[in-house]
Design a protein around this motif. Structure first.
Motif, PDB file in Angstrom:
ATOM      1  N   LYS A   3     -22.781  -4.118 -33.575  1.00  0.00           N
ATOM      2  CA  LYS A   3     -23.309  -5.336 -33.676  1.00  0.00           C
ATOM      3  C   LYS A   3     -24.672  -5.232 -33.250  1.00  0.00           C
ATOM      4  N   PRO A   4     -25.365  -6.433 -33.905  1.00  0.00           N
ATOM      5  CA  PRO A   4     -27.057  -6.050 -33.575  1.00  0.00           C
ATOM      6  C   PRO A   4     -27.653  -6.409 -32.242  1.00  0.00           C
ATOM      7  N   TRP A   5     -26.643  -6.929 -31.147  1.00  0.00           N
ATOM      8  CA  TRP A   5     -26.998  -7.422 -29.891  1.00  0.00           C
ATOM      9  C   TRP A   5     -26.675  -6.225 -28.871  1.00  0.00           C
ATOM     10  N   VAL A   6     -26.134  -5.129 -29.368  1.00  0.00           N
ATOM     11  CA  VAL A   6     -25.556  -4.052 -28.660  1.00  0.00           C
ATOM     12  C   VAL A   6     -26.650  -2.903 -28.372  1.00  0.00           C
ATOM     13  N   LYS A   7     -27.195  -2.645 -27.172  1.00  0.00           N
ATOM     14  CA  LYS A   7     -28.203  -1.655 -26.946  1.00  0.00           C
ATOM     15  C   LYS A   7     -27.304  -0.503 -26.965  1.00  0.00           C
ATOM     16  N   THR A   8     -27.490   0.420 -27.742  1.00  0.00           N
ATOM     17  CA  THR A   8     -26.686   1.716 -27.789  1.00  0.00           C
ATOM     18  C   THR A   8     -27.840   3.018 -27.563  1.00  0.00           C
ATOM     19  N   SER A   9     -27.137   4.098 -26.719  1.00  0.00           N
ATOM     20  CA  SER A   9     -27.851   5.265 -26.309  1.00  0.00           C
ATOM     21  C   SER A   9     -26.970   6.048 -26.184  1.00  0.00           C
ATOM     22  N   LEU A  10     -27.414   7.392 -26.317  1.00  0.00           N
ATOM     23  CA  LEU A  10     -26.747   8.745 -26.245  1.00  0.00           C
ATOM     24  C   LEU A  10     -27.893   9.793 -25.254  1.00  0.00           C
ATOM     25  N   ALA A  11     -27.237   9.890 -24.107  1.00  0.00           N
ATOM     26  CA  ALA A  11     -28.040  10.550 -23.051  1.00  0.00           C
ATOM     27  C   ALA A  11     -26.939  11.873 -22.337  1.00  0.00           C
ATOM     28  N   PRO A  12     -27.290  12.950 -23.317  1.00  0.00           N
ATOM     29  CA  PRO A  12     -26.288  14.002 -23.043  1.00  0.00           C
ATOM     30  C   PRO A  12     -26.589  14.608 -21.430  1.00  0.00           C
ATOM     31  N   GLY A  13     -25.638  15.489 -21.049  1.00  0.00           N
ATOM     32  CA  GLY A  13     -25.919  16.091 -19.843  1.00  0.00           C
ATOM     33  C   GLY A  13     -26.406  17.573 -19.869  1.00  0.00           C
ATOM     34  N   SER A  14     -26.536  18.033 -21.160  1.00  0.00           N
ATOM     35  CA  SER A  14     -27.281  19.124 -21.468  1.00  0.00           C
ATOM     36  C   SER A  14     -27.830  19.348 -22.965  1.00  0.00           C
ATOM     37  N   GLN A  15     -28.812  20.299 -23.163  1.00  0.00           N
ATOM     38  CA  GLN A  15     -29.018  20.349 -24.459  1.00  0.00           C
ATOM     39  C   GLN A  15     -27.969  20.974 -25.549  1.00  0.00           C
ATOM     40  N   VAL A  16     -26.982  21.644 -24.796  1.00  0.00           N
ATOM     41  CA  VAL A  16     -25.910  22.169 -25.418  1.00  0.00           C
ATOM     42  C   VAL A  16     -25.163  21.162 -26.209  1.00  0.00           C
ATOM     43  N   VAL A  17     -25.218  20.282 -25.616  1.00  0.00           N
ATOM     44  CA  VAL A  17     -24.370  18.773 -26.369  1.00  0.00           C
ATOM     45  C   VAL A  17     -25.086  18.537 -27.786  1.00  0.00           C
ATOM     46  N   THR A  18     -26.323  18.245 -27.932  1.00  0.00           N
ATOM     47  CA  THR A  18     -26.915  18.000 -29.123  1.00  0.00           C
ATOM     48  C   THR A  18     -26.578  19.189 -30.286  1.00  0.00           C
ATOM     49  N   ASP A  19     -26.714  20.508 -29.358  1.00  0.00           N
ATOM     50  CA  ASP A  19     -26.638  21.701 -30.517  1.00  0.00           C
ATOM     51  C   ASP A  19     -25.353  21.477 -31.031  1.00  0.00           C
ATOM     52  N   TYR A  20     -24.067  21.368 -30.491  1.00  0.00           N
ATOM     53  CA  TYR A  20     -22.915  21.356 -31.008  1.00  0.00           C
ATOM     54  C   TYR A  20     -22.591  20.018 -32.029  1.00  0.00           C
TER      55      TYR A  20
END
Length: 915
Positions: A486-503
């Protein structure tokens, strides 16, 4: 070192001899000790010196009575200290100030130096300003460096000025995940004088979730920055030999559940059982099928269930995880052989002697949330819509009550005319529970119950590939069906390590998360610690003007009042895939099993079951996409940092050159006027109550993180010093400045001070004139009059994060004693560490039962060394006295030493001066 029990042996591993303290010859009682106490036993044997650790201390642990109330004190010497920047910066500030004090008192400043490895990970400073689009990460990183330039210069100075201090730069990961994936040794392999020594990896950390490392079989827990500083300087941590609760796990998690559901269930059970001040140890056949990442998820939340630690034994799964995370094979052989020799290896059917045992069948775990205010308040997902609806109704009733009160005020104004400070006229639209909003070209109605923040964040869950990949799969399925958040939701992804975005990239799921607005915003704690950043102006204005009751959902571990965002009343903890699902729904008061989350382009209802991945689907993806090479690459140059970090100027010198104009780093005042001789036990008489508080007042209430309001004392201070509102940053980022932090103490917008009924925030009533004032202004006025202060509180005072500033700020406000019904472990210890006296009402008594209004004068009878209880006399304005006995919660002889010296750091400094 002494060797009273003849345990010094040699163990050959990989053809190399290691000196160890063997537990094998200590008899059956040692064998039956819980895993955690075996580690503690080895620690005592290895550090026996006849002073801090004596033969009788070791004998007390060997003869541990599982049912006895803890009474024997021992000294725990951690092998290392781990810190994050919010708590680490003030710790380094204190060490730098200690060097100045050491020189002033005629000692050698170089003595002030970590004696064991100290590792600091910068992870708490990134805020979610940019979100929901490409470039969010770069924008947030840019702002992070701009806001924290002084702090990072200071940390780079500390890295060069102090031996044994290493700093992991920003944008690397969350401290506990970096600790788990890289820093942990499990067994130390140390060379001294040409000989090899092996011993268990142990630690304390300046963050309560240090316990995450217990998932690897490493004993450690969170302490205040004060205790951590002392540990760095060679002081053992004093503790009573604890009771140990065993929690037996069996079975397997059923289809549709996640590790998050398991940990919320464990948290609820253990908090209800009561494990504050105890160790918790997990055992049973269920461990055989419980991945290390799931164990770490459970261990992470030990503070939420109240335990000192929540530890798992070492076994094949431990070794498999260490191998996956690119640990050296020689080290893995050392860990396995050492653990098996010492009885630290898990075997099927093992069961130690425990104080209590609980049992959980993993088969009984169901999908869950927790909230809206506490992590232990679990809600089964199939009941969530109804339960959250009832919570929402409660907030709505509060709002209506305020309207009714405002109606009375308005009627009075109309009858009597305006006062010098009249309330604003009533605006009925403020109480309708809905608002029309035009945002980014879309017009919609924002209603009570709306979910305005959905954040995949926090070490608790981002360390676990199964729940992160499940979130990616939910996003992928939603995208395929053509539905979005929904347009009013502030969404975010903040991983705990760079490995997370790698996989995630390896699994081809990153684009799907991006498409739903879950773009990478940074590698750090963000929303979970209050660094959620601002809501869009249009959303925030609608919430404030119409007094909307909105919510957040995050994959974190903390959801205390006022923590996540000041505009958000209800906060819920959930697994990452549920975070995505609720973002699609746009509200939390939904029955996600029976109501559609959204409609596709053709108007078809889309339900949770349409986008939820199967367990086999997730497990297969984990096996296929998470590789050893990812960890090798991500941690290859872990201390190097990016170009921004490399370009930071490093100040010279062993003494720090304090900048008086700085609003980030100020010389700590705790050693000002300090003499070589200790002051002894202070007298407390004629004290006034600064705050009268209820139950479950957290360190978030006492020393808040998050945004600094312009109208708050801290905001006014910053503006007086030329800081624009846009550059305020957060309370946490300014922890190196005592002027900001003492003004932020008790300034949480949700704090309810019963001395000032009907108010929220840092407000009190001064005595005896009974005038409203900010807590900071009142405290300063009392100090000018030479009046000491006390705080009255209910049960569970000081729960939450291990915030040393909750104790430091209390001291600087002039608080000499706290009288509460009960304390959380870390905060009680921190109060003593700052020279503040923790007193506890007798069982069954409280400030309510004793009729204390908080308007009295308080006299505390003189204390003597090791006094167990004390008489308190409260005298009201009419001269009527109430006398009551209170327990003195200085629990160990070492804590008495700290209190007599005015604090733990003064004690350490005086000891160093005398040696």
């Amino acid at each position: 070192m002494n060797n009273s029990f003849d345990t010094q042996k040699q163990l050959t591993i990989n053809g190399e001899q290691f000196h160890i303290h063997s537990l094998q010859g200590l008899g059956d009682q040692a064998k039956r000790l819980p895993f955690s106490l075996k580690i503690l036993l080895e620690n005592l044997l290895r550090n026996e010196d006849g002073v801090n650790i004596k033969k009788q201390d070791i004998k007390a642990l060997l003869n541990w009575d599982s049912q006895a109330k803890p009474s024997a004190e021992v000294a725990f010497t951690p092998a290392r200290v781990v810190m994050q920047d919010f708590t680490g910066v003030p710790a380094i500030v204190d060490l730098a100030a200690m060097r100045d004090a050491m020189e002033r008192l005629g000692g050698d400043p170089a003595k002030i130096n970590p004696l064991s490895p100290a590792e600091l990970v910068i992870d708490h400073s990134v805020q979610v300003d940019g979100y929901g689009e490409d470039g969010s990460f770069d924008l947030n990183a840019k702002l992070e460096y701009e806001r924290n330039k002084e702090r990072y210069e200071f940390l780079r100075w500390g890295q060069t000025a102090f031996d044994n201090l290493k700093v992991v730069p920003p944008a690397t990961g969350i401290v506990h995940q970096v600790n788990l994936e890289y820093l942990a040794r499990v067994v130390f392999n140390e060379e001294r004088n040409g000989q090899r020594f092996a011993y268990p990896d142990t630690l304390v950390g300046t963050d309560s979730h240090t316990t995450m490392i217990n998932g690897l079989g490493v004993l450690g827990w969170g302490v205040g920055g004060i205790e951590a500083e002392a540990a760095m300087l060679g002081q053992p941590i004093s503790l009573l030999i604890p009771q140990v609760v065993g929690m037996k796990l069996n079975g397997r998690l059923p289809e549709g559940t996640t590790a998050t559901d398991l940990v919320l269930t464990v948290t609820e059970i253990l908090r209800k059982h009561g494990v504050v001040g105890k160790f918790v140890e997990f055992y049973g056949d269920g461990l055989a099928d419980l991945p290390l990442a799931d164990r770490a998820t459970i261990a992470n939340m030990a503070p939420e269930y109240g335990a000192t630690c929540g530890i798992f034994p070492i076994d094949d799964e431990t070794i498999n995880y260490l191998r996956l995370t690119n640990r050296d094979e020689t080290q893995l052989k050392l860990i396995e052989d050492y653990a098996k020799h010492q009885g630290l290896w898990r075997n099927d059917g093992d069961e130690a002697n425990y104080t209590d045992t609980l049992e959980l069948s993993l088969n009984d775990v169901v999908p869950s949330l927790a909230g809206p205010k506490r992590p232990q308040d679990r809600i089964a997902l199939d009941q969530a819509g109804d339960i959250i609806g009832k919570h929402l109704k409660g907030f709505q009733d509060e709002r209506l009550a305020k309207r009714d009160n405002s109606d009375e005020q308005q009627a009075r104004i109309e009858d009597e005319g305006p006062t010098t400070n009249p309330d604003e006229p009533i605006n009925e639209a403020q109480f309708m529970g809905a608002a029309k909003v035009n945002f980014k070209g879309q017009e919609f109605e924002l209603k009570d119950g709306a979910c305005v923040i959905a954040a995949i964040t926090s070490c608790t869950n981002t360390s676990n590939p199964s729940v992160i990949l499940a979130a990616g799969l939910v996003a992928k399925k939603a995208r395929q069906l053509g539905i979005n958040v929904k347009p009013w939701v502030k969404t975010s992804l903040a991983p705990g390590s760079q490995v997370v975005t790698d996989y995630l990239k390896n699994a081809d799921l990153m684009d799907d998360l991006d498409a739903l607005g879950f773009n990478l915003v940074g590698y750090g704690c963000t929303t979970c610690i209050g660094n959620s950043g601002p809501l869009a102006d249009e959303i925030s204005e609608a919430i404030q003007q119409h007094k909307l009751v909105v919510s957040s959902i995050l994959s974190g571990n903390r959801n205390f009042e006022g923590r996540i965002h000041q505009d958000v009343k209800m906060n819920f903890l959930a697994s990452p895939p549920l975070v995505v699902a609720y973002a699609i729904a746009g509200r939390t008061d939904i029955d996600v099993y029976n109501e559609p989350l959204a409609q596709d382009a053709n108007g078809n209802d889309i339900y949770l079951k349409n986008i939820w991945p199967s367990v086999s689907e997730v497990n297969e993806l984990v096996k296929k996409t998470v590789t050893k090479e990812m960890f090798a690459t991500s941690y290859g140059n872990v201390y190097k940092g990016d170009d921004r970090w490399q370009q930071i100027k490093i100040p010279d010198g062993k003494l720090y050159d304090w900048n008086d104009a700085s609003t980030y780093i100020k010389k700590a005042p705790f050693f000002d006027g300090m003499s070589i001789e200790p002051p002894g036990i202070p007298a407390i008489s004629g004290a006034r109550c600064l705050a009268k508080l209820g139950d479950s007042v957290t360190t978030d209430h006492i020393s808040p993180a998050g945004a600094i309001k312009a109208s708050a004392p801290a905001g006014e201070y910053l503006q007086e010093n030329g800081v624009e509102k846009s550059q305020f940053n957060s309370y946490g980022s300014r922890r190196g400045n005592h002027e900001v932090m003492m003004r932020g103490t008790f300034a949480n917008v949700r704090l309810k001070n019963l001395l000032a009924p009907g108010t929220e925030g840092g407000v009190t009533r001064t005595q005896p004139d009974d005038e409203l004032a900010s807590i900071y202004d009142a405290a300063m006025a009392y100090q000018q009059q030479g009046v000491p202060l006390v705080v009255l509180a209910g049960a569970e005072y000081g729960t939450g994060s291990s915030r040393d500033w909750a104790a430091k700020g209390s001291l600087l406000l002039g608080i000499k004693a706290v009288i509460a019904q009960s304390y959380e472990r870390i905060h009680r210890s921190n109060l003593i560490g700052m020279g503040v006296l923790p007193l506890q009402f007798k069982a069954g008594e409280s400030h309510e039962s004793l009729g204390l209004t908080g308007q009295e004068q308080f006299d505390i009878e003189d204390l003597f060394d090791k006094t167990k209880e004390v008489c308190v006399i409260a005298t009201n304005n009419e001269g009527k006295k109430v006398s009551f006995s209170a327990d003195v919660r200085i629990d160990t002889p070492k804590e008495w030493d700290y209190y007599k010296h005015g604090g733990i750091l003064q004690y350490v400094l005086r000891n160093m001066l005398s040696n």
